[in-house]
Scaffold this active site. Sequence first.
Site, PDB file in Angstrom:
ATOM      1  N   LYS A  26       2.038   7.767  -3.682  1.00 48.77           N
ATOM      2  CA  LYS A  26       2.617   6.427  -3.082  1.00 48.77           C
ATOM      3  C   LYS A  26       2.218   5.412  -4.108  1.00 48.77           C
ATOM      4  O   LYS A  26       1.090   5.532  -4.978  1.00 48.77           O
ATOM      5  CB  LYS A  26       1.544   6.384  -1.835  1.00 48.77           C
ATOM      6  CG  LYS A  26       2.403   5.353  -0.974  1.00 48.77           C
ATOM      7  CD  LYS A  26       3.337   5.847   0.076  1.00 48.77           C
ATOM      8  CE  LYS A  26       3.843   4.875   0.736  1.00 48.77           C
ATOM      9  NZ  LYS A  26       4.793   5.616   1.934  1.00 48.77           N
ATOM     10  N   GLY A  45       6.396  -3.187  17.034  1.00 47.90           N
ATOM     11  CA  GLY A  45       6.937  -3.320  15.593  1.00 47.90           C
ATOM     12  C   GLY A  45       8.572  -2.612  15.867  1.00 47.90           C
ATOM     13  O   GLY A  45       8.805  -1.739  15.921  1.00 47.90           O
ATOM     14  N   VAL A  46       9.261  -3.679  15.936  1.00 47.11           N
ATOM     15  CA  VAL A  46      10.976  -3.276  16.080  1.00 47.11           C
ATOM     16  C   VAL A  46      11.796  -4.085  14.624  1.00 47.11           C
ATOM     17  O   VAL A  46      12.723  -4.182  14.976  1.00 47.11           O
ATOM     18  CB  VAL A  46      11.563  -3.847  17.250  1.00 47.11           C
ATOM     19  CG1 VAL A  46      11.043  -3.097  18.497  1.00 47.11           C
ATOM     20  CG2 VAL A  46      11.072  -5.367  17.516  1.00 47.11           C
ATOM     21  N   GLY A  47      11.207  -3.391  13.639  1.00 42.74           N
ATOM     22  CA  GLY A  47      11.849  -3.806  12.532  1.00 42.74           C
ATOM     23  C   GLY A  47      12.745  -2.673  12.069  1.00 42.74           C
ATOM     24  O   GLY A  47      13.509  -2.164  12.655  1.00 42.74           O
ATOM     25  N   LYS A  48      12.393  -2.395  10.644  1.00 41.48           N
ATOM     26  CA  LYS A  48      13.380  -1.482  10.040  1.00 41.48           C
ATOM     27  C   LYS A  48      13.528  -0.020  11.026  1.00 41.48           C
ATOM     28  O   LYS A  48      14.725   0.415  11.151  1.00 41.48           O
ATOM     29  CB  LYS A  48      12.741  -1.025   8.820  1.00 41.48           C
ATOM     30  CG  LYS A  48      13.006  -1.809   7.584  1.00 41.48           C
ATOM     31  CD  LYS A  48      12.524  -1.055   6.281  1.00 41.48           C
ATOM     32  CE  LYS A  48      12.507  -1.679   4.861  1.00 41.48           C
ATOM     33  NZ  LYS A  48      12.182  -0.804   3.828  1.00 41.48           N
ATOM     34  N   VAL A  49      12.341   0.439  11.217  1.00 41.17           N
ATOM     35  CA  VAL A  49      12.463   1.857  11.991  1.00 41.17           C
ATOM     36  C   VAL A  49      12.536   1.531  13.558  1.00 41.17           C
ATOM     37  O   VAL A  49      13.229   2.288  14.326  1.00 41.17           O
ATOM     38  CB  VAL A  49      11.440   2.675  11.820  1.00 41.17           C
ATOM     39  CG1 VAL A  49      11.385   3.884  12.728  1.00 41.17           C
ATOM     40  CG2 VAL A  49      11.425   3.393  10.332  1.00 41.17           C
ATOM     41  N   GLY A  50      11.810   0.522  14.080  1.00 39.13           N
ATOM     42  CA  GLY A  50      11.457   0.398  15.421  1.00 39.13           C
ATOM     43  C   GLY A  50      12.899  -0.194  16.259  1.00 39.13           C
ATOM     44  O   GLY A  50      13.036   0.695  17.297  1.00 39.13           O
ATOM     45  N   HIS A  51      13.690  -0.857  15.514  1.00 41.70           N
ATOM     46  CA  HIS A  51      14.884  -1.183  16.318  1.00 41.70           C
ATOM     47  C   HIS A  51      15.946   0.099  16.536  1.00 41.70           C
ATOM     48  O   HIS A  51      16.597   0.359  17.571  1.00 41.70           O
ATOM     49  CB  HIS A  51      15.489  -2.378  15.682  1.00 41.70           C
ATOM     50  CG  HIS A  51      16.583  -2.053  14.311  1.00 41.70           C
ATOM     51  ND1 HIS A  51      16.040  -1.712  13.249  1.00 41.70           N
ATOM     52  CD2 HIS A  51      17.938  -1.872  14.521  1.00 41.70           C
ATOM     53  CE1 HIS A  51      17.199  -1.816  12.436  1.00 41.70           C
ATOM     54  NE2 HIS A  51      18.230  -1.668  13.096  1.00 41.70           N
TER      55      HIS A  51
END
Length: 364
Positions: free
Chosen positions: A91, A191-197
């Site tokens: 990482k 968290g409904v950004g990149k993955v959440g939405h």
Amino acid sequence: MTDVTGAPADVLHTLFHSDQGGHEQVVLCQDRASGLKAVIAIHSTALGPALGGTRFYPYASEAEAVTDALNLARGMSYKNAMAGLDHGGGKAVIIGDPTQLKSEELLLAYGRFVASLGGRYVTACDVGTYVADMDTVARECRWTTGRSPENGGAGDSSVLTAFGVYQGMRASARHLWGDPTLRDRTVGVAGVGKVGHHLVEHLLAEGARVVVTDVREDVVRGITERHPSVAAVADTDALIRVAGLDVYAPCALGGALNDETVPVLTARVVCGAANNQLAHPGVEKDLADRGILYAPDYVVNAGGVIQVADELHGFDFERCRVKAAKIYDTTLAIFARAKEDGIPPAAAADRIAEQRMAEARVRH
């Protein structure tokens, strides 16, 4: 207290400490012209070249950045092992506010540092970095995934990350309630950004009741306007206390499960996309003691890394989707191993991953 390089002595202690450390290689990168300060951590190459994303984040200190890179790299070793990939874990973190510091010059400089490792580390997107950024990095480094389709890449890996988490939820429902359906279950997504939405879309398609929260009000508003049936609460603190919550899905930053949140969590299942959800060792036992089923984060959120790993072999979305669908079976196998060994699921997943890495080291 500092060492001979002027770095905080506790950072070096962390590097070599067996619990958080044990890493094969840690590279500190600096490019004064562009303002780049980065840490690349390679935890293991037992299964193959280390693969993991690049996080761009305004850390409070360099020590915090190093610790995050070490923990994330270690997590990638386990994630890649459980996903059945021929990759070890690595990482990178870039220190700074991406909205202020990110530039073409900085990304190219970062690409040169990754390239200098000669393929021991393959990079991709993470928090604060996007497909367009990887296209720029790739101009200096061929060991770059998560690029755009126009540049030979797989595009946005959050699509399959969400699909994998959804499969993990279905496995959790099957294990706990005897039926994999999430219809009429109440799922809280933090968290409904990149993955959440994307996850919200899967849940709604199956007929689940969805409650969301996010630190960005505009993102929440976008979802509730598009899907009026979705409820929203002020913050994560309110979400974990929602009465009748069946599943809690942490999909933002790590540490969501801690000494403060676990005692008040109303959900029976925790299954989300965030990395390093357990704030410290022992939280998994606290969850088990409360009868809360925990689907290990690095198992269920592996859809994205399955996608970017496939780029190295000529990307095929359907092939990746089939692999990501197997997260359902892998999650069920972990729950079965946990029951058999009398340990929490997180410990069972670790055992399975460690066994695969140990077997690879013996073969080498």
